[in-house]
Design an enzyme around this catalytic site. Structure first.
Site, PDB file in Angstrom:
ATOM      1  N   THR A 132       0.812  -1.212   0.000  1.00 18.68           N
ATOM      2  CA  THR A 132       0.000   0.000   0.000  1.00 18.68           C
ATOM      3  C   THR A 132       0.851   1.271   0.000  1.00 18.68           C
ATOM      4  O   THR A 132       1.987   1.264   0.500  1.00 18.68           O
ATOM      5  CB  THR A 132      -0.901  -0.004   1.257  1.00 18.68           C
ATOM      6  OG1 THR A 132      -1.516   1.270   1.412  1.00 18.68           O
ATOM      7  CG2 THR A 132      -0.105  -0.288   2.523  1.00 18.68           C
ATOM      8  N   TYR A 158      -1.839  -0.397  11.084  1.00 22.82           N
ATOM      9  CA  TYR A 158      -2.003  -1.075   9.788  1.00 22.82           C
ATOM     10  C   TYR A 158      -0.803  -0.799   8.879  1.00 22.82           C
ATOM     11  O   TYR A 158      -0.152  -1.724   8.378  1.00 22.82           O
ATOM     12  CB  TYR A 158      -3.300  -0.633   9.095  1.00 22.82           C
ATOM     13  CG  TYR A 158      -3.313  -0.947   7.615  1.00 22.82           C
ATOM     14  CD1 TYR A 158      -3.407  -2.268   7.168  1.00 22.82           C
ATOM     15  CD2 TYR A 158      -3.215   0.065   6.654  1.00 22.82           C
ATOM     16  CE1 TYR A 158      -3.385  -2.571   5.808  1.00 22.82           C
ATOM     17  CE2 TYR A 158      -3.203  -0.220   5.304  1.00 22.82           C
ATOM     18  CZ  TYR A 158      -3.286  -1.541   4.882  1.00 22.82           C
ATOM     19  OH  TYR A 158      -3.265  -1.841   3.544  1.00 22.82           O
TER      20      TYR A 158
END
Ligand code: NAD
Ligand code: DAU
Length: 357
Positions: A132, A158
């Protein structure tokens, strides 16, 4: 065959469907079926058991090594992860367990399998790690977009867990020679997106007459990419990416969250107007901000464009139109995923708001 992990989740299931539509080669789909995994996403593959072999299991399980051998896997595409930032703030442990420890154990299974291959198959093997843009941290309003050499500076449990997994993947190439590829992509949206994330949550709440929760001032910027474009980029990197390299993937479609929800409401107003004729925009509500909320993400996708010739097919407007149409046509899917466990999460996340959705 290839092995796809997390292929019952949002991006993974889109990838599986697209792969089987575009390739003769079949795949093994390994997914633990957490709250985010849903076999209904793959219902259209019923009967295609020779090409789509589903296994319910954990990427960290030692049995993955046998799975690789049994199916003579020639490439792994690793989507499996805990993926929701807000959940990582409430309960980070699962993110460390799957994204860090799970990826490490998967790499160990893959390393043992790859080591035993003959020279030709060893050279052709690939481990593609799906990551990501959040690993790069947050940009200021006028900063240039993230390139592949941008410093890694994750800000949430995360993104820290994804950055840790990216580092492990890099290290397995550097130390053991494992032929890895890493992709860092911006925010996806499209079919099968679980309605805990901004766009599907707001489509669901809008149609249910509930508030559309905007964190803080709503001026945070995200760089949106239609999920099918992400899938085509991963296929391209797997086919032609240079081993050991990182490729950023993005659609060059930066929007503030307010702009995103305005466009979403306008699309819904056109395609499914409210019975009272009032715009869905009236359902927008400002709520307490996410702790540590990253202000801006933006991807510089020049490398994948120049090296591999990949460009996205959709703009934000065309992709969003397709997405809204998909949700309107698949309200049964939405009903099924907004079950008791989903309502528990919504109650927890939005409990302290003036008007919980
Ligand atoms: P998702 O949460 O929708 O799906 C994750 C899938 O992984 C689920 O099917 C779940 O059951 C499975 N899974 C979770 N833990 C597992 C485990 N231990 N073993 C096997 N399977 C497990 O996530 P997503 O949005 O589809 O994201 C997929 C990947 O892409 C993630 O790695 C994420 O970090 C990355 N990514 C997502 C986005 C985005 O906008 N959604 C953008 C860039 C990168
Ligand atoms: O950038 C890629 C990342 O995009 C992926 O790595 C993550 O897996 C994915 O979940 C996504 O992370 P975000 O945190 O950016 O996505 P989310 O949909 O949760 O939020 C998008 C923006 O909208 C963000 O600025 C927070 C805001 N938001 C979100 C929700 C759920 C709201 O304002 N209200 C909400 O209720």
């Amino acid at each position: 065959m290839i092995l796809v992990t997390g292929g019952a989740g949002f991006i993974g299931s889109n990838f599986v469907l697209d792969w089987l539509a575009e390739h003769e080669e079949g795949l093994v789909n390994l997914d633990a079926l957490t709250y985010a995994g849903n076999l209904q996403n793959l219902a259209s593959l019923a009967g295609q058991t020779a090409r789509h072999f589903f296994v319910q299991g954990d990427i960290g399980d030692a049995s993955v090594a046998a799975l690789l051998r049994t199916h003579a896997i020639r490439a792994v595409v690793n989507f499996a992860a805990e993926s929701h930032v807000d959940r990582s703030i409430h309960a980070p442990a699962a993110f460390i367990e799957t994204n860090v420890v799970g990826t490490f154990r998967l790499l160990e299974s893959v390393r043992a399998y790859w080591h035993a291959l003959d020279a030709e198959r060893k050279a052709a093997f690939r481990f593609l790690h799906v990551s990501t843009d959040e690993v790069y941290g947050s940009l200021g309003a006028t900063d240039p977009a993230f390139t592949e050499t941008h410093a890694v500076a994750p800000n949430s449990p995360y993104s820290a867990s994804k950055a840790a997994s990216d580092h492990l993947v890099r290290a397995y190439h550097h130390t053991y020679g494992l032929p890895v590829l890493t992709t860092n992509c911006s925010n996806n949206y499209g079919p099968y997106h679980f309605p805990e994330k901004l766009i599907p949550l707001c489509i669901h709440n809008a149609l249910a007459g509930k508030p559309l929760p905007i964190y803080g001032d709503g001026l945070q910027v995200r760089d949106w990419l239609y999920v099918k474009d992400h899938c085509s980029a991963i296929r391209r990197v797997l086919a032609a990416g240079r081993v050991g390299e990182v490729y950023n993937i993005g659609g060059n479609q930066e929007k503030t969250n307010l702009d995103t929800i305005h466009t979403l409401c306008d699309t819904l107003d056109r395609l499914q107007p409210r019975a009272d004729g009032v715009s869905y925009r009236t359902q927008m509500v400002f709520v307490t901000d996410r702790p540590g909320h990253d202000r801006r993400y933006a991807i510089d996708a020049a490398k994948i464009r120049a090296e591999l010739g990949w460009v996205p097919a959709e703009t934000f407007e065309t992709g969003l139109e397709k997405t809204v149409q998909w949700y309107l046509a698949h309200q049964g899917w939405v009903q099924n995923v907004t079950s008791g466990a989903y309502r528990h999460w919504i109650g927890l996340q939005y409990a302290d708001q003036d008007r919980p959705p």
